[in-house]
Design an enzyme around this catalytic site. Sequence first.
Site, short mmCIF file in Angstrom:
data_model
loop_
_atom_site.label_atom_id
_atom_site.label_comp_id
_atom_site.label_asym_id
_atom_site.label_seq_id
_atom_site.Cartn_x
_atom_site.Cartn_y
_atom_site.Cartn_z
CE1 TYR A 1 4.98 2.43 0.68
CE2 TYR A 1 4.67 1.04 2.62
CZ TYR A 1 4.35 2.17 1.89
OH TYR A 1 3.43 3.06 2.37
CG HIS B 1 3.34 -1.11 -0.33
ND1 HIS B 1 3.85 -0.84 -1.57
CD2 HIS B 1 2.59 -0.05 0.01
CE1 HIS B 1 3.42 0.37 -1.96
NE2 HIS B 1 2.65 0.87 -1.01
C1 GCO Z 1 -0.12 3.64 2.54
C2 GCO Z 1 0.30 3.44 1.14
C3 GCO Z 1 0.97 4.56 0.42
C4 GCO Z 1 1.15 4.25 -1.05
C5 GCO Z 1 1.13 5.51 -1.86
C6 GCO Z 1 1.28 5.24 -3.35
O1 GCO Z 1 0.07 4.73 3.05
O2 GCO Z 1 -0.68 2.70 3.07
O3 GCO Z 1 0.56 2.15 0.79
O4 GCO Z 1 2.13 5.05 1.00
O5 GCO Z 1 2.34 3.57 -1.26
O6 GCO Z 1 -0.04 6.20 -1.62
O7 GCO Z 1 1.34 6.43 -4.04
MG MG Z 2 -0.73 0.91 2.03
#
Ligand code: GCO
Ligand code: MG
Length: 430
Positions: A180, A236
């Site tokens: 992520y 995440h």
């Molecule tokens: C953040 C987030 C996002 C999410 C996204 C999902 O910026 O803290 O975790 O990047 O992953 O909004 O659609």
């Molecule tokens: Mg986030």
Amino acid sequence: MTAETLPAVPPAWDAYGEPPVRIRDVRTICTAPDGIRLVVVKIETTEPGLYGLGCATFTQRPLAVVAAVEEYLKPFLVGRDVHDIEDIWQASHVSSYWRSGPVLNNALSGVDMALWDIKGKIAGLPLYQLFGGKARRAAALYAHASGRDFDEVEENARALMDQGFRYVRCQVAVPGSSTYGALAAPKGDSGQRYAIHLDLAAATWDPDAYCRLAPQLFAAMRARLGDEVNLLHDIHERVPAIKAAQLAKDLEPYRLFFLEDPLAPEDVGYFPYLRGQTSIPIAMGELFSNPAEYVPLIKDRLIDFIRVHLSTIGGLTPARKLAALCEYFGVRTAWHGPGDVSPVGHAANLALDLAVPNFGIQEVHIFGERTKEVFPGCPEIRDGALWSNDLPGLGVDVNEELAARYPFPSHALNGAWPEIRQADGTVIRP
Ligand code: GCO
Ligand code: MG
């Protein structure tokens, strides 16, 4: 339709103003100028030229939100007095009987923010004025520095610091893992392929490799970037709770501004344990959709920053209440501000950022030129902070003709998050 031919709707009390301003139409605008699917609600009123905009962006299920707005909220709301924001929120919220899911809350947020926008326009005041006035000049921001390796993260962090950012979120790719937040959109790229920041070429995810690498990343960034910059990180919800606790302890020496989503919403029962193990500042909540989910974490002071995707809890009306609750427990705000929040939603975040006493930090997505053209009045990023204009209401408009030129990308999954698996094939959280 004129005000006279509109259906008589509850509540039975007199509408405010002479003549009263009523909701004439509620519709959605779907657009993806930078490749990210955005949904905005437009409420038109019986007052010619008076309308409001609200963010209803749930980028993984945008078409479900459109149906909720147009098929259910519109017939429920046409004819109501635009001033009755609280009453409309409460009535809409329970009109489905089953409530507080992300689809219905996003639809409700589109309406709620649009009504606040309209109220500001009628008052002739920017929204932060209706919320009590400015408690600060601008909102300090953090932006994302991502990379395939430490050098690339450092380079991207320095580029942000050169622009004046004092808060930088760092995420690095775990080699061979679908990590992520690891890929940054290269300069000049619309961001489309990077909208959810995943390296889809790498099929699987290895939580142990990630837990070993993340502390090394922060050791390197502290050594290379110095002590002054504020560093942040988003787990995440990618690791089992007990590993998150170990990772939090391993990250402690690098004095993060906050560590985000160490636990999944399903694992909140681990928070007292996590809190007992580490003094790392914790940010949590972007995945919650029922505002009540935050209450135990706030009242027991188990988190330091509240993360809220404003549209997913139903808009400004519930967010203001949460901010006030947090104020009494020393919890600071950190509204969710990635690319899948429209500029209208960013303006809503900013209206609260400026007005609440317990502002913590604001996450920002650096919008591409196309998005800024579609949404004139988009809040301005300057010196690592977000600045509001002084237009009435949210201060952001939408150029519908231009918006229509950027339809949602056609994709079999319509925006859904592709699954991520462990090496043995087990599906894991995104
Ligand atoms: C953040 C987030 C996002 C999410 C996204 C999902 O910026 O803290 O975790 O990047 O992953 O909004 O659609
Ligand atoms: Mg986030």
